[in-house]
Each structure stands twice: as C-alpha cells, then as structure tokens.
Write a protein that holds these residues in place. Structure first.
Motif, short mmCIF file in Angstrom:
data_model
loop_
_atom_site.label_atom_id
_atom_site.label_comp_id
_atom_site.label_asym_id
_atom_site.label_seq_id
_atom_site.Cartn_x
_atom_site.Cartn_y
_atom_site.Cartn_z
N ILE A 1 0.91 -1.15 0.08
CA ILE A 1 0.03 0.11 0.16
C ILE A 1 1.04 1.31 -0.05
O ILE A 1 0.52 2.28 -0.85
CB ILE A 1 -1.07 0.13 1.27
CG1 ILE A 1 -2.01 -1.10 0.83
CG2 ILE A 1 -1.67 1.35 1.48
CD1 ILE A 1 -2.89 -1.24 2.04
N LYS A 2 1.91 1.25 0.82
CA LYS A 2 2.64 2.71 0.88
C LYS A 2 3.45 2.86 -0.45
O LYS A 2 3.23 3.97 -0.86
CB LYS A 2 3.69 2.40 2.06
CG LYS A 2 4.58 3.63 2.20
CD LYS A 2 5.55 3.21 3.14
CE LYS A 2 6.69 4.58 3.45
NZ LYS A 2 7.32 4.50 4.67
N ASP A 3 4.14 1.90 -1.16
CA ASP A 3 4.59 2.08 -2.27
C ASP A 3 3.66 2.46 -3.34
O ASP A 3 4.04 3.34 -4.17
CB ASP A 3 5.36 0.70 -2.75
CG ASP A 3 6.81 0.74 -1.93
OD1 ASP A 3 7.07 1.75 -1.25
OD2 ASP A 3 7.33 -0.49 -1.99
N PHE A 4 2.44 1.66 -3.34
CA PHE A 4 1.52 1.94 -4.37
C PHE A 4 0.92 3.60 -4.16
O PHE A 4 0.88 4.15 -5.48
CB PHE A 4 0.38 1.04 -4.28
CG PHE A 4 -0.75 1.46 -5.32
CD1 PHE A 4 -0.81 0.68 -6.44
CD2 PHE A 4 -1.58 2.05 -4.93
CE1 PHE A 4 -1.84 0.75 -7.40
CE2 PHE A 4 -2.81 2.28 -6.05
CZ PHE A 4 -2.69 1.54 -7.04
N ARG A 5 0.76 4.07 -3.23
CA ARG A 5 0.35 5.34 -2.92
C ARG A 5 1.31 6.45 -3.47
O ARG A 5 0.99 7.48 -4.13
CB ARG A 5 0.09 5.50 -1.43
CG ARG A 5 -1.33 5.27 -0.96
CD ARG A 5 -1.22 5.36 0.44
NE ARG A 5 -2.87 4.87 1.23
CZ ARG A 5 -3.13 4.75 2.05
NH1 ARG A 5 -2.13 4.90 3.28
NH2 ARG A 5 -4.38 4.50 2.76
N TYR A 6 2.57 6.15 -3.25
CA TYR A 6 3.62 6.84 -3.54
C TYR A 6 3.65 7.10 -5.22
O TYR A 6 3.70 8.11 -5.63
CB TYR A 6 5.08 6.41 -3.19
CG TYR A 6 6.18 7.17 -3.70
CD1 TYR A 6 6.44 8.32 -3.21
CD2 TYR A 6 6.90 6.47 -4.59
CE1 TYR A 6 7.64 9.08 -3.60
CE2 TYR A 6 8.12 7.04 -5.20
CZ TYR A 6 8.39 8.54 -4.73
OH TYR A 6 9.41 9.28 -5.28
N TYR A 7 3.69 5.87 -5.73
CA TYR A 7 3.81 5.77 -7.20
C TYR A 7 2.64 6.29 -8.02
O TYR A 7 2.55 7.18 -9.09
CB TYR A 7 4.14 4.42 -7.78
CG TYR A 7 5.61 4.07 -7.61
CD1 TYR A 7 6.76 4.76 -8.24
CD2 TYR A 7 6.00 3.16 -6.52
CE1 TYR A 7 7.93 4.30 -7.97
CE2 TYR A 7 7.40 2.62 -6.38
CZ TYR A 7 8.27 3.56 -6.98
OH TYR A 7 9.55 3.06 -6.86
N LYS A 8 1.45 6.23 -7.35
CA LYS A 8 0.21 6.91 -7.81
C LYS A 8 0.25 8.42 -7.73
O LYS A 8 0.00 9.10 -8.85
CB LYS A 8 -1.13 6.22 -7.05
CG LYS A 8 -2.34 6.90 -7.95
CD LYS A 8 -3.70 6.19 -7.23
CE LYS A 8 -4.70 6.90 -7.95
NZ LYS A 8 -4.77 8.25 -8.42
N PHE A 9 0.93 8.65 -6.43
CA PHE A 9 1.01 10.27 -6.49
C PHE A 9 1.98 10.73 -7.54
O PHE A 9 1.60 11.96 -8.04
CB PHE A 9 1.31 10.58 -5.15
CG PHE A 9 1.57 11.93 -4.75
CD1 PHE A 9 0.31 12.57 -4.32
CD2 PHE A 9 2.77 12.62 -4.97
CE1 PHE A 9 0.57 14.10 -4.16
CE2 PHE A 9 2.90 13.94 -4.69
CZ PHE A 9 1.70 14.60 -4.26
N CYS A 10 2.95 10.19 -7.77
CA CYS A 10 3.83 10.50 -8.71
C CYS A 10 3.26 10.52 -10.25
O CYS A 10 3.58 11.33 -10.93
CB CYS A 10 5.14 9.61 -8.79
SG CYS A 10 6.01 9.96 -7.24
#
Length: 248
Positions: free
Chosen positions: A99-108
């Motif tokens: 979840i943490k990595d997914f949120r980061y990359y979606k934000f980018c």
C-alpha cells in the motif's frame, strides 16, 4: 502454472480470471482457488484484472482474491467498461505490504484522481443507478451471446470450433488448419466485417494458435446474424479455393 512458478524466479503473475480478453474464457472456482494457493506456496504476487467481472451471471463465481484476501492477490477492477470508456476510474485492493509504495507511485503518476470522475461514480452508487445499469447490461450481453451461439451453430462449418461464453464482450473461434487467421481477417475486412487475428496477442512460442476474436459490445442483433453468416460463407469459399489449388 505450478511448474513455471516452481522452476523460475517469478515475482508477479498477471491474469484475467473472468471473461478473458481476447479469448472470452473464465476459470472455475476450483481453478481460481488453486491459483491463490500457488501464489502463497511460491511467493508470487497475483495481479487479477477483473475488468468485466460485473457481467458474471453466476452469483457463486468469485474472483481469485476471495480465496485468499489476506494473501498476495492484487485485485484490480475498472469502471470504464461497465459505464463508459471516457470514465478512467478503477479500484484496486492491495496486500498491506504494497500500500505505501502504491500510494507513492500513484501520487507521482497522476497526483490525484479527478474529483469530477469520482463524483460521477459516487452518484451512480448512491442513487442505485449503477445496479440498475448492470442489471440491464447483464441481460443485454447474455441475449447477444445467445444470438451468437444460435448463429454460429447455424452458419459455421463443422471445421470451425467456437468458444462462446454466456456473457461478456468477446468470443473466439478456432479456424480450420488450412486457413490462417490473418488471411481470414484480411478477406473479411474487404467485406466490412472486422475480426481480430489473435497471432499478435500471443508470445512467439504460441503464435501458431489459429484463432480469431470477435466483440459484441458495439453491434446489434442483426449485425451478429449478418456478420457470422458472412464469416461462415467466407471460410467455406477459402476452403473450396484451397482444395481446388491442391488438386491441381
């Protein structure tokens, strides 16, 4: 599949478990459960694309995710196909460790999903419009596939093998060995009937699979009858021509 997982360094397995594009196939619950078990056994993430799952007529047919919701299944579902293509909104259910990595990359990637698109989806849910729309769509695509079955068994020669699901957007046809899918697609295009040769949908190892795909999403019932009738006639003509050449 177990052999591949066991003997290769596989990190992620992408799959459409229901109404596969391009073939139209769906897996049984037994097979889906086994795939979920293999993901745990061999530490492989399963990316399950369930983009047409809402059309499933069988209320007991479940996605792979339901067999291991706390495991390594990444479940993805789109609203574009069941509402309208311009609505580029999807939902994803992730294992906690992603979840943490997914949120980061979606934000980018896009900063934020457009609020207007989210409001449209929310309105569809809150007012019951989505449920009504899906009920209508399920009936429509079931009837379209029923018409496809009728026409295939009426017009296609015995040398062709159809795979026709009960619903969904796509169905596929296995062609006679002496007719290539690309050849048939080119001839039908001249008759204003569009089919997709599936040789470009497979990796080189499997490109000899002689299949065509047809979509029913934008055609009428009369189009289905007309198109499949022409398709069957064209196949018979090509076979006849090839038999004549072979004799000489």
């Amino acid at each position: 599949l177990e052999d591949i997982f066991k003997n290769n360094d596989i990190k992620l397995f992408y799959i459409m478990s229901r109404f596969h594009n391009p073939l139209g196939h769906s897996y049984s619950n037994k097979t889906k459960q086994k795939i979920a078990e293999l993901s745990d056994k061999y530490d492989v993430y399963i990316l399950e694309d369930d983009f047409l799952g809402d059309l499933d007529l069988n209320s007991k047919s479940d996605p792979i995710f339901t067999f291991n919701p706390n495991g390594k299944i990444i479940y993805v579902k789109s609203f574009s196909k069941i509402l309208f293509p311009g609505l580029r909104v999807a939902t994803v259910i992730l294992p906690k460790d992603l979840i943490k990595d997914f949120r980061y990359y979606k934000f980018c990637r896009d900063f934020s999903t457009p609020s207007l698109s989210l409001e449209i989806i929310a309105n569809q849910f809150e007012n019951g419009i989505l449920v009504q729309h899906l009920t209508k769509m399920k009936k429509l695509y079931y009837l379209k596939m029923k018409e496809v079955k009728r026409c295939c068994y009426k017009y296609l020669p015995p040398s062709m093998y159809p795979y026709i699901p009960d619903t969904g957007f796509y169905f596929s046809l296995k062609l006679p060995d002496n007719i290539s899918s690309r050849e048939l697609a080119d001839v039908l295009k001249q008759k204003k009937i569009l089919v997709n040769s599936l040789d470009n949908c497979f990796i080189p190892k499997f490109q000899e699979i002689n299949l065509i795909r047809l979509s029913i999403s934008k055609v009428t019932f009369s189009d289905i009858d007309y198109g499949i009738k022409k398709l069957g006639k064209t196949v018979l003509e090509l076979q006849k021509n090839k038999d004549s050449i072979f004799k000489y």
